[in-house]
Design an enzyme around this catalytic site. Structure first.
Site, PDB file in Angstrom:
ATOM      1  CG  ASP A  86      -9.819  -0.100   5.136  1.00  0.00           C
ATOM      2  OD1 ASP A  86      -9.516  -0.574   4.033  1.00  0.00           O
ATOM      3  OD2 ASP A  86      -9.121  -0.204   6.155  1.00  0.00           O
ATOM      4  CE  LYS A 118      -3.784  -2.448   2.241  1.00  0.00           C
ATOM      5  NZ  LYS A 118      -4.564  -2.812   3.435  1.00  0.00           N
ATOM      6  CD  GLN A 145      -3.651  -4.431   6.579  1.00  0.00           C
ATOM      7  OE1 GLN A 145      -3.751  -3.374   5.959  1.00  0.00           O
ATOM      8  NE2 GLN A 145      -4.029  -5.589   6.073  1.00  0.00           N
TER       9      GLN A 145
HETATM   10  N1  GUN Z   1      -7.026  -6.826   6.263  1.00  0.00           N
HETATM   11  C1  GUN Z   1      -7.314  -7.559   5.157  1.00  0.00           C
HETATM   12  N2  GUN Z   1      -7.898  -6.791   4.213  1.00  0.00           N
HETATM   13  C2  GUN Z   1      -7.970  -5.550   4.724  1.00  0.00           C
HETATM   14  C3  GUN Z   1      -8.464  -4.324   4.211  1.00  0.00           C
HETATM   15  O1  GUN Z   1      -8.973  -4.226   3.081  1.00  0.00           O
HETATM   16  N3  GUN Z   1      -8.347  -3.261   5.049  1.00  0.00           N
HETATM   17  C4  GUN Z   1      -7.822  -3.353   6.304  1.00  0.00           C
HETATM   18  N4  GUN Z   1      -7.780  -2.264   7.055  1.00  0.00           N
HETATM   19  N5  GUN Z   1      -7.356  -4.481   6.799  1.00  0.00           N
HETATM   20  C5  GUN Z   1      -7.438  -5.568   6.014  1.00  0.00           C
END
Ligand code: GUN
Length: 327
Positions: free
Chosen positions: A135, A68, A112
């Site tokens: 998100d 990311k 996350q």
């Molecule tokens: N863990 C797995 N996929 C995601 C996501 O799309 N966003 C976040 N914040 N954590 C994750």
């Protein structure tokens, strides 16, 4: 889809080569389209900013976060990673989110998942201001999705819709089956498919006739997190199969079940120690689907692309809040 057309489509695709849906190509398209919007923000407002909170040392999460951050760098989006220890408590994490909520130059906040067991993940996610909810997990964002208001959308399902549209795969009137009911993928995926006028069924661990339901799907979305669990019995010939699963296989016997007779895969497993597989048996997708997403290289890259789209969208909203109108 009418019965006649459906039958025609099933026959048509019997024995025809399945076409791969290339998530990397679509990701690159989406990233290229963001260039102009990011440039306009930089010229008239400021550089968009994303804060990522990575708690503890989960290796899979660390890889996701690294990707990311790397994508932000490629696009010229400011990003910062906060990495508190796994021992952090809910109150400390809430204070950290509060600090990010107050910072003007941060447009999006991503915590996350998963979080360590002592942390109340729901409280933490709900503490992110809805206008920084990159998100799309906040209840306000979930509500906005439900009633079709603008706002950030959960990245993985938004990426799936983008992929289907860019490949001009019709959604309207199809029977879509989503396997998995998570807040992150299954539920928002179902909602987005409803908005695209599919007839949507959501399956989960208590579904009585999983095989029967899946085998009727024109569009089958696998998002339950079980390695190569769906197979020929679940995939209707000619179906579009979207595999959201990302599972690590380390066991030789399991690898032999998933890639029977594939010596190269077994050698790769020996060399690397693990291999990635989705929720659908790869041979079933290749032999029965009309279109399918590979793992890796299908849905995964799109999640990050849509995170960038959300970050830019939130920055544009922040520009509008201070009276800056961008095209
Ligand atoms: N863990 C797995 N996929 C995601 C996501 O799309 N966003 C976040 N914040 N954590 C994750």
């Amino acid at each position: 889809m009418s019965g006649e057309r459906r039958a025609g489509r099933d026959l048509l695709f019997c024995g025809v080569m399945a076409q791969l849906l290339d998530g990397v190509r679509v990701r690159d398209e989406i990233k290229a389209e963001l260039d102009g919007r990011i440039g306009a923000l930089q010229n008239h407002f400021r550089t968009p900013g994303l804060a990522v909170v990575l708690v503890g040392e989960n290796p899979a999460s660390a890889i996701y976060v690294r990707n990311k951050v790397k994508t932000c760098q490629e696009l010229g989006i400011h990003s910062e990673t906060l990495a508190p220890p796994a021992s952090i408590c809910t109150e400390e994490l809430l204070a950290l989110v509060d600090g990010l909520n107050r910072r003007e130059e941060i447009d999006g906040i991503l915590v996350q998942m998963p979080l360590p067991p002592q942390v109340d993940a729901k409280r933490v996610l709900d503490a992110i201001l809805p206008d920084k909810d990159v998100d799309g997990f906040h209840p306000v964002s979930v509500g906005n999705l439900s009633i079709g208001n603008p706002g950030p959308r959960a990245c993985t399902p938004a990426g799936v819709i983008e992929l289907l549209k860019r490949y001009k795969i019709p959604i309207q009137g199809t029977d879509a089956v989503v396997v998995g009911r998570s807040d992150i993928v299954g539920k928002p995926m179902a909602m987005m498919l409803i908005h695209e006028s599919a007839t949507v069924t959501v399956c989960h661990s208590k579904t009585r006739d999983l095989e029967g339901v899946c085998a009727r799907a024109d569009i089958l979305i696998a998002a339950m997190g079980r390695p190569a669990f769906l197979d020929d019995r679940h995939v209707k010939p000619g179906a579009v199969v979207i595999d959201v699963g990302m599972n690590r296989v380390t066991d030789q016997a399991e690898a032999k079940r998933i890639w029977p007779g594939d010596a190269a895969k077994l050698a790769q497993l020996g060399a690397k120690g693990s291999l990635l597989v989705g929720d659908v048996l790869p041979t079933s997708m290749a032999s029965r689907a009309s279109f399918y997403t590979p793992v890796p290289g299908g849905v995964g890259p799109l999640t990050i692309a849509m995170l960038m789209v959300n970050t830019v969208g939130l920055a544009e909203a922040h520009a509008r809040q201070v009276g800056i109108l961008l095209k």
